[in-house]
Design a protein around this motif. Structure first.
Motif, PDB file in Angstrom:
ATOM      1  N   GLY A  88       0.702  -1.145   0.000  1.00 55.26           N
ATOM      2  CA  GLY A  88      -0.020   0.026  -0.074  1.00 55.26           C
ATOM      3  C   GLY A  88       0.824   1.112  -0.034  1.00 55.26           C
ATOM      4  N   TYR A  89       2.211   1.087  -0.082  1.00 53.17           N
ATOM      5  CA  TYR A  89       3.145   2.398   0.070  1.00 53.17           C
ATOM      6  C   TYR A  89       4.582   1.822  -0.293  1.00 53.17           C
ATOM      7  N   ASN A  90       5.225   2.881  -0.751  1.00 57.97           N
ATOM      8  CA  ASN A  90       6.620   2.612  -1.065  1.00 57.97           C
ATOM      9  C   ASN A  90       7.718   2.750  -0.126  1.00 57.97           C
ATOM     10  N   PRO A  91       8.136   1.442   0.434  1.00 56.35           N
ATOM     11  CA  PRO A  91       9.138   1.778   1.811  1.00 56.35           C
ATOM     12  C   PRO A  91      10.371   2.156   1.355  1.00 56.35           C
ATOM     13  N   LEU A  92      10.893   2.241   0.025  1.00 58.38           N
ATOM     14  CA  LEU A  92      12.022   2.407  -0.097  1.00 58.38           C
ATOM     15  C   LEU A  92      12.466   3.965  -0.195  1.00 58.38           C
ATOM     16  N   LYS A  93      13.773   4.347  -0.300  1.00 59.37           N
ATOM     17  CA  LYS A  93      13.955   5.706  -0.028  1.00 59.37           C
ATOM     18  C   LYS A  93      15.024   6.183  -1.201  1.00 59.37           C
ATOM     19  N   ASN A  94      14.847   7.693  -1.413  1.00 61.32           N
ATOM     20  CA  ASN A  94      15.696   8.184  -2.550  1.00 61.32           C
ATOM     21  C   ASN A  94      17.210   7.911  -1.999  1.00 61.32           C
ATOM     22  N   SER A  95      18.186   7.640  -3.024  1.00 63.34           N
ATOM     23  CA  SER A  95      19.346   7.216  -2.931  1.00 63.34           C
ATOM     24  C   SER A  95      20.438   7.843  -3.812  1.00 63.34           C
ATOM     25  N   ILE A  96      21.696   7.823  -3.609  1.00 65.26           N
ATOM     26  CA  ILE A  96      22.773   8.238  -4.664  1.00 65.26           C
ATOM     27  C   ILE A  96      23.642   7.060  -4.507  1.00 65.26           C
ATOM     28  N   ASP A  97      23.788   6.165  -5.813  1.00 65.13           N
ATOM     29  CA  ASP A  97      24.565   5.063  -5.908  1.00 65.13           C
ATOM     30  C   ASP A  97      26.159   5.797  -6.217  1.00 65.13           C
ATOM     31  N   VAL A  98      27.213   5.265  -5.717  1.00 71.28           N
ATOM     32  CA  VAL A  98      28.271   5.596  -5.900  1.00 71.28           C
ATOM     33  C   VAL A  98      29.186   4.705  -6.241  1.00 71.28           C
ATOM     34  N   GLN A  99      29.961   4.857  -7.403  1.00 72.11           N
ATOM     35  CA  GLN A  99      30.963   3.762  -7.874  1.00 72.11           C
ATOM     36  C   GLN A  99      32.271   4.296  -7.653  1.00 72.11           C
ATOM     37  N   LEU A 100      33.127   3.456  -6.859  1.00 70.07           N
ATOM     38  CA  LEU A 100      34.400   4.162  -6.401  1.00 70.07           C
ATOM     39  C   LEU A 100      35.548   3.631  -7.310  1.00 70.07           C
ATOM     40  N   ASN A 101      36.409   4.565  -7.243  1.00 70.95           N
ATOM     41  CA  ASN A 101      37.787   4.112  -8.041  1.00 70.95           C
ATOM     42  C   ASN A 101      38.474   2.975  -7.204  1.00 70.95           C
ATOM     43  N   ALA A 102      39.225   2.180  -8.093  1.00 68.09           N
ATOM     44  CA  ALA A 102      39.746   1.220  -7.422  1.00 68.09           C
ATOM     45  C   ALA A 102      40.672   1.085  -6.259  1.00 68.09           C
ATOM     46  N   ASP A 103      41.501   2.159  -6.462  1.00 67.09           N
ATOM     47  CA  ASP A 103      42.527   2.411  -5.193  1.00 67.09           C
ATOM     48  C   ASP A 103      41.733   2.597  -3.958  1.00 67.09           C
ATOM     49  N   PHE A 104      40.578   3.076  -3.853  1.00 67.00           N
ATOM     50  CA  PHE A 104      40.008   3.350  -2.493  1.00 67.00           C
ATOM     51  C   PHE A 104      38.701   2.230  -2.225  1.00 67.00           C
ATOM     52  N   VAL A 105      38.994   1.097  -2.755  1.00 71.13           N
ATOM     53  CA  VAL A 105      38.088  -0.056  -2.212  1.00 71.13           C
ATOM     54  C   VAL A 105      38.928  -0.871  -1.456  1.00 71.13           C
ATOM     55  N   THR A 106      38.862  -0.534  -0.227  1.00 73.13           N
ATOM     56  CA  THR A 106      39.627  -1.139   0.822  1.00 73.13           C
ATOM     57  C   THR A 106      38.708  -1.089   2.200  1.00 73.13           C
ATOM     58  N   PRO A 107      38.835  -2.076   2.878  1.00 68.43           N
ATOM     59  CA  PRO A 107      37.908  -1.874   3.970  1.00 68.43           C
ATOM     60  C   PRO A 107      37.887  -0.539   5.054  1.00 68.43           C
ATOM     61  N   ASP A 108      39.352  -0.366   5.092  1.00 70.75           N
ATOM     62  CA  ASP A 108      39.630   0.840   6.081  1.00 70.75           C
ATOM     63  C   ASP A 108      38.986   2.274   5.233  1.00 70.75           C
ATOM     64  N   GLN A 109      39.433   2.400   3.876  1.00 75.45           N
ATOM     65  CA  GLN A 109      38.995   3.703   3.252  1.00 75.45           C
ATOM     66  C   GLN A 109      37.603   3.640   2.995  1.00 75.45           C
ATOM     67  N   LEU A 110      36.975   2.609   2.816  1.00 76.12           N
ATOM     68  CA  LEU A 110      35.457   2.622   2.711  1.00 76.12           C
ATOM     69  C   LEU A 110      34.908   3.178   3.940  1.00 76.12           C
ATOM     70  N   GLU A 111      35.402   2.683   5.031  1.00 78.46           N
ATOM     71  CA  GLU A 111      34.790   2.971   6.437  1.00 78.46           C
ATOM     72  C   GLU A 111      35.049   4.420   6.571  1.00 78.46           C
ATOM     73  N   GLU A 112      36.127   5.154   6.244  1.00 77.35           N
ATOM     74  CA  GLU A 112      36.220   6.436   6.223  1.00 77.35           C
ATOM     75  C   GLU A 112      35.212   7.084   5.544  1.00 77.35           C
ATOM     76  N   ILE A 113      35.274   6.627   4.231  1.00 74.42           N
ATOM     77  CA  ILE A 113      34.322   7.688   3.218  1.00 74.42           C
ATOM     78  C   ILE A 113      32.622   7.378   3.997  1.00 74.42           C
ATOM     79  N   ALA A 114      32.219   6.215   4.373  1.00 77.47           N
ATOM     80  CA  ALA A 114      30.794   6.055   4.772  1.00 77.47           C
ATOM     81  C   ALA A 114      30.881   6.861   6.131  1.00 77.47           C
TER      82      ALA A 114
END
Length: 292
Positions: free
Chosen positions: A108-134
């Motif tokens: 009866g309603y839309n539970p989803l939210k507006n969002s922005i999908d971000v694709q990262l440069n490969a050099d920043f795809v590490t657990p520590d850097q992603l934690e900082e970005i988040a």
């Protein structure tokens, strides 16, 4: 009778040359494929890393100005490859296509939210850097949640390190095997002419004079084998690039030129060294040792 014997000797010689060329071209081709893999390991790993997406979910009361400003700042960030705004309506439509039914009909309603999908440069795809970005993005008051697949990130980085290590180990082992195989083929070819070598030596021919035709012949065979290997390697490269253009294997012609030149030089170098030592061995043997 003599003509028949000459034809037999000629066929035997051609067969010997063919086996040498075949072994050189096959080994160099496999070595070239492995070299191609080694040179493009990082590029292929980066390709998979850049498929990782961070979803920034926005609160319902977020103003459009704030959303536009956030999208622009994310798009300009050094860690971002692309930033795409996805409205809750677009997300609902895509989700309905995925599950095969309209979930809004029974909710009866839309539970989803507006969002922005971000694709990262490969050099920043590490657990520590992603934690900082988040954490940085989460600090915005109108951001509801920052979501990404943490276990997948850790698994991806671990596997990339393991694969890179094993590829380097395999490269070293395979290079050693390649040298042994080409050396064995050339030695067998020269072994069949050991009596000729000793006869020439007994009538006064110098070692340099005896070695020269063998080196020249096997050098030509090495060049031919290298050219065949490069043609096969070029065919494989064309096939991969045609079917998987996203890997971008042909984007750096300098690396490819170095790879093909290395295959060519390696074929000549191994043929030259193997022929030298194989002829030297038979030159140093005593006559009675030629039968063993």
């Amino acid at each position: 009778m003599s003509k028949s014997f000459e034809r037999y000797q000629k066929r035997k010689l051609i067969s010997s040359y063919f086996s040498v060329v075949l072994s050189i071209s096959l080994v160099l081709f496999l070595l070239g494929v492995l070299g191609l893999l080694v040179l493009n390991t990082k590029k292929m790993a980066d390709h998979f890393k850049e498929q990782i997406t961070i979803s920034v979910f926005l609160k319902d009361n977020a103003k459009q100005v704030e959303v536009d400003q956030l999208q622009k700042s994310l798009a300009m960030a050094e860690y971002t490859k692309s930033a795409t705004y996805v409205s809750k309506e677009e997300a609902a439509e895509k989700h309905s296509e995925d599950i095969g039914e309209n979930f809004q009909d029974f909710l009866g309603y839309n539970p989803l939210k507006n969002s922005i999908d971000v694709q990262l440069n490969a050099d920043f795809v590490t657990p520590d850097q992603l934690e900082e970005i988040a954490k940085e993005i989460n600090s915005k008051g109108y951001v509801d949640e920052v979501s990404y697949d943490k276990p997948l990130i850790g698994l991806l980085n671990d596997n990339v390190k393991k694969i890179s290590l094993w590829i380097l180990v395999a490269s070293g082992v395979f290079t050693f095997i390649a040298v042994l195989l080409i050396n064995s083929s050339i030695r067998l070819s020269i072994y069949s002419k050991r009596f000729i070598i000793k006869t020439m030596q007994m009538v006064g021919a110098t070692k340099v004079f005896i070695r020269r035709p063998f080196i020249w012949t096997n050098l030509k065979l090495g060049v031919l084998g290298s050219v065949i290997a490069m043609m096969c390697l070029g065919g494989v490269l064309y096939y991969i690039n045609d079917n998987f253009p996203e890997l971008g294997l042909t984007e750096d012609p300098i690396i490819l030129l170095i790879l093909f030149a290395s295959v060519f030089v390696l074929g000549i170098f191994i043929s030259l060294i193997s022929t030298y030592f194989a002829t030297q061995r038979f030159l140093n043997l005593r006559t009675d040792e030629l039968y063993y």
